[in-house]
Design an enzyme around this catalytic site. Structure first.
Site, mmCIF file in Angstrom:
data_model
loop_
_atom_site.group_PDB
_atom_site.id
_atom_site.type_symbol
_atom_site.label_atom_id
_atom_site.label_comp_id
_atom_site.label_asym_id
_atom_site.label_seq_id
_atom_site.Cartn_x
_atom_site.Cartn_y
_atom_site.Cartn_z
ATOM 1 N N GLU A 58 28.070 -9.131 -3.311
ATOM 2 C CA GLU A 58 27.037 -8.957 -2.290
ATOM 3 C C GLU A 58 27.081 -9.987 -1.179
ATOM 4 O O GLU A 58 26.684 -9.707 -0.058
ATOM 5 C CB GLU A 58 25.654 -8.996 -2.945
ATOM 6 N N ILE A 93 24.889 -5.269 -22.710
ATOM 7 C CA ILE A 93 24.968 -6.164 -21.545
ATOM 8 C C ILE A 93 23.858 -7.210 -21.542
ATOM 9 O O ILE A 93 23.898 -8.170 -20.779
ATOM 10 C CB ILE A 93 24.968 -5.319 -20.245
ATOM 11 N N GLU A 146 0.817 -1.210 0.000
ATOM 12 C CA GLU A 146 0.000 0.000 0.000
ATOM 13 C C GLU A 146 0.857 1.269 0.000
ATOM 14 O O GLU A 146 0.530 2.258 -0.649
ATOM 15 C CB GLU A 146 -0.916 0.024 1.233
ATOM 16 N N LEU A 147 1.968 1.224 0.762
ATOM 17 C CA LEU A 147 2.799 2.429 0.869
ATOM 18 C C LEU A 147 3.511 2.719 -0.453
ATOM 19 O O LEU A 147 3.719 3.867 -0.824
ATOM 20 C CB LEU A 147 3.817 2.275 2.004
ATOM 21 N N HIS A 172 22.158 4.297 -15.710
ATOM 22 C CA HIS A 172 21.182 4.614 -14.664
ATOM 23 C C HIS A 172 20.593 6.005 -14.850
ATOM 24 O O HIS A 172 19.664 6.392 -14.162
ATOM 25 C CB HIS A 172 21.823 4.473 -13.284
ATOM 26 N N TRP A 181 20.022 -13.490 -4.744
ATOM 27 C CA TRP A 181 18.717 -12.857 -4.900
ATOM 28 C C TRP A 181 17.560 -13.809 -4.673
ATOM 29 O O TRP A 181 16.441 -13.591 -5.122
ATOM 30 C CB TRP A 181 18.642 -12.155 -6.264
#
Ligand code: GLN
Ligand code: ZN
Length: 761
Positions: free
Chosen positions: A614, A440, A22-23, A703, A570
């Site tokens: 990561e 890529i 919702e946010l 980006h 991930w």
């Protein structure tokens, strides 16, 4: 000595994006101008109210407050201490100023974003320089505290601690991070504001405050430990303040634990899921009169807690602590809200899991057992034991053929011929020009593509219709690349929703959730697949697409796969075997795919590992073992092809420093790497690590929507040529193009190809 006013059951924090996101919707609505600020705030209030009420009703006697955020908790802390960068100061409205710091505006660069420890959450990096002035703006926290108290919630405000805040900050532009003033040098200037804040919280009725210091589980120098001591001696010495709970998580605090325990704080939260042991606690006598908040319920993975094991940990801790509370090991920010919407899950699989709501209940159950004995939780214990037995014996967990194949693999399964031999064969076969151009993998995921995927999901179009439409997309992307004059083409990845989920859906050993969203950053959420059993490839996963693309052109088309480390990073991973073993299984599946691509006539295969850094352990001592298995998994995935097949890899989101040696060890024929910001640095570091293979440092930043000019790319290539001979240099953007618009992509790539041609001449 006894602990004054302890509590017994809590979690360290909660998700906040909303059980149905919702946010996210409201915030994006506010950004798009569809919703006013008051409406956005109302959604936030409603979500908090619901959550606080639920946590209290679920039996927690101390409930975290202030972990709600419109974007990010580090950004909230930055705002609370008046330390947003000067470049947003001109924006009068506080909410817009906050979002400008988070996302930038036309004129203002946002704060940098980076990974929150080794999780998949990203925080905004505060910029703290000698000129930063700190001022206290506690309204958000005080309002949320007030709101919770009004609801009758046993509220415990949560803030990020001064040490973690400064340690994770970067030097502002006017500073020199290395030689001059580091953010931590500002500790003395910041502490008085923390003291003020503690006073304000006490006045507002808080009896405990949680101060998060996850940085304490990383390697700290003696000087830094001394700063931690100083900070907490000063905070503990504040005149009027709540009892202080310092929260550590994601690992073992090591020498920071005795340091903290001596400093007069009343409680310490410890993560017993990520390595802290009962012996660590017993070794610190000062904990005998503190509240220890024992994180025995995993806050960042999705598996049901082994209640027997947790109870034995808790039982032991009773003997060496002043008071004991049961808790999640970290904030529940990192797991989905609840299993309740997962109605389509296989019942056995479902019984093995605990998402946020179920974890809160586990805390309650463990706390009940601690106070009333295990008889009081007989039913829950037997359900948990049954689930564990079912998980332990489920045939889907073990795939014997996969295990046998892995066991039979020899040393040579991770080795290819020397790079020079491969290079000669590949040169002969591919006949590429100097400075070959490529991309890529992904091309813009247009709204037409996303619409088609949604229509397929809803059953509005058939799988065959979807496939036809995606083939048209592939044909368009190939035609575009031929027109632009690129040298190594890709199929554009239109058929992929996500580079991990796409493979997880096709591999045995994974399942997907219906609503298992977790916040990645801001309003961006991901739905990681759950890797629960041995991984096996049922059939070729990508060959048909790449083969089709290759059939449309004489130029080489690059097969596109996701590497084993990234697939693990991930996903939610199984916790019943070492990650290294799971990585080998995934690697074997990817290896089979590379071989099938080769058999289909594909001459170049890229195996993406953007997440290589990561999973790097938080402590230096554990790094090498990780890098060893990560590199082995990649090499296992890429060593099944012949020497004439060119292996590419792609890395991004990284400061490559600690992993530079591992990048060389991957032994990929060509590595494309995000370097738009620190071009030369990356190349110099690679050279220093003895890297001698093909490399494509991204020549422009994908980006940003900005189209880079020919001159600019030319300059970038010329500077790269100072570090890398032309024979090894590739020309490519710094990442996939899926988030960009088609027009930008065309213009940018045209300039890139023109620049490459100019430099070749
Ligand atoms: N091949 C992927 C793409 O082009 C790589 C994405 C990534 O690096 N995260 O989108
Ligand atoms: Zn990338």
């Amino acid at each position: 000595m006894t602990v004054h006013n302890p509590f017994t059951a809590t979690v360290l924090g909660t998700a906040r994006i909303g059980p149905r996101r919702e946010l996210k919707r409201a915030t994006e609505g506010y950004w798009a101008g569809r919703l006013g600020a008051d409406e956005l705030r109302a959604v936030g209030r409603e979500l908090r109210t619901r959550q606080l009420t639920e946590l209290t009703a679920a039996g927690l006697d101390s409930v975290p407050v202030g972990t709600f955020s419109y974007y990010d908790q580090m950004l909230d802390t930055t705002a609370m201490f008046g330390a947003l960068p000067a470049r947003v100061a001109g924006i009068a409205d506080p909410l817009d100023r906050y979002f400008a710091a988070a996302r930038g505006t036309e004129n203002v660069e946002p704060l940098e974003m980076t990974k929150w420890f080794d999780t998949n959450y990203h925080y905004l990096v505060p910029e703290i320089g000698p000129g930063t002035t700190f001022t206290l703006h506690p309204d958000k926290l005080l309002d949320e505290l007030h709101e919770a108290r009004q609801l009758g919630v046993p509220a415990r405000p949560v803030i990020i601690g001064p040490f973690t805040f400064l340690k994770l900050a970067k030097g502002a532009e006017d500073t020199d991070d290395t030689g001059g003033i580091a953010p931590l040098d500002r500790l003395n200037d910041l502490l008085p504001h923390y003291r003020d804040l503690l006073g304000r919280l006490a006045n507002a009725g808080a009896d405990w405050v949680q101060i998060d210091e996850p940085v304490l589980v990383t390697d700290l120098s003696d000087a830094e430990l001394a700063q931690v001591r100083r900070a907490y001696a000063e905070l503990a010495g504040a005149g009027r303040r709540p009892a202080i709970l310092v929260a550590t998580y994601f690992g073992r605090p090591g020498p920071a634990l005795p340091a903290l325990a001596d400093m007069g704080v009343e409680g310490i939260a410890l993560d017993f899921v990520s390595g802290t042991t009962v012996d660590d606690v017993a070794a610190v006598p000062a904990l005998a009169d503190k509240l220890v908040v024992a994180g025995v319920v995993d806050g960042r993975n999705v598996w049901r807690t082994d209640l027997d094991h947790a109870l034995s940990t808790l039982g032991t801790l009773l003997g060496s602590t002043g008071a004991l509370a049961v808790s999640s090991s970290s904030s529940l920010l990192h797991v989905p809200y609840s299993l309740e919407p997962e109605t389509d899950l296989d019942p056995a699989l479902r019984s093995w899991l605990a998402f946020g709501a179920e974890k809160v209940d586990e805390v309650r159950v463990l706390n009940t057992a601690l106070h009333k004995g295990t008889g009081a939780i007989a039913e829950e214990l037997s359900t948990a034991r049954e689930a564990a037995a079912s998980r332990g014996s489920d045939p889907r967990l073990r795939n014997e053929p996969v295990r046998a194949r892995l066991a039979a693999l020899g040393e040579d399964a991770t080795h290819r011929s020397p790079a020079a031999e491969r290079r000669a064969l590949q040169r002969e076969r591919l006949k590429l020009p100097l400075l070959p151009t490529t991309t890529i993998g992904s091309y813009p995921q247009t709204s037409a593509i996303r619409r088609a995927r949604a229509a397929l999901r809803k059953g509005e179009i058939t799988a065959e219709q979807y496939r036809e439409q995606m083939r048209t997309e592939v044909a368009d992307v190939v035609a575009l690349q031929e027109k632009l004059g690129l040298d190594v083409l890709v199929h554009g990845e239109p058929e992929r929703n996500d580079m991990v989920q796409y493979f997880a859906e096709q591999l045995d050993g994974f399942f997907a959730t219906a609503n298992g969203w977790v916040q990645s950053y801001g309003t961006r959420c991901v739905r990681p697949p759950i890797l629960y059993g041995d991984v096996a490839r049922r059939a070729a996963m990508t060959v048909e697409w790449i083969e089709y693309a290759q059939s449309l052109t004489d130029k080489p088309v690059k097969g596109m796969l996701t590497g084993p480390v990234t697939i693990l990073a991930w996903s939610f991973v199984r916790d019943d075997q070492p990650l290294a073993d799971t990585a080998r299984q995934v690697a074997l599946a990817i290896r089979d795919e590379t071989v099938d691509l080769q058999s289909a006539g594909i001459r170049v295969v890229q195996v993406d590992e953007p997440a290589l850094r990561e999973l790097l352990p938080l402590r230096a001592g554990a790094e090498q073992a990780y890098l060893d298995w990560a590199v082995t998994a990649f090499r296992l995935a890429t060593s099944g092809v012949s020497d004439a097949t060119q292996i590419h890899t792609h890395l991004c989101y990284s400061e490559f420093g600690e992993i530079i040696g591992a990048i060389a060890a991957l032994d990929a024929d060509v590595t494309s790497i995000e370097a738009a910001r620190s071009h030369m640095e990356v190349l110099d570091d690679l050279n220093a690590a003895g890297f001698h293979l093909g490399v494509g440092p991204g020549v422009y930043d994908i980006h940003s929507p900005r189209v880079p000019g020919v001159e600019e790319i030319t300059a970038s290539l010329r500077s790269a040529l100072k570090a890398v001979p032309a024979e090894r240099l590739w020309v490519n953007p710094d990442c996939g193009l899926k988030t960009r618009g088609p027009d930008e992509v065309q213009a940018s790539l045209r300039n890139m190809v023109t620049a490459a041609q100019a430099v070749r001449r």
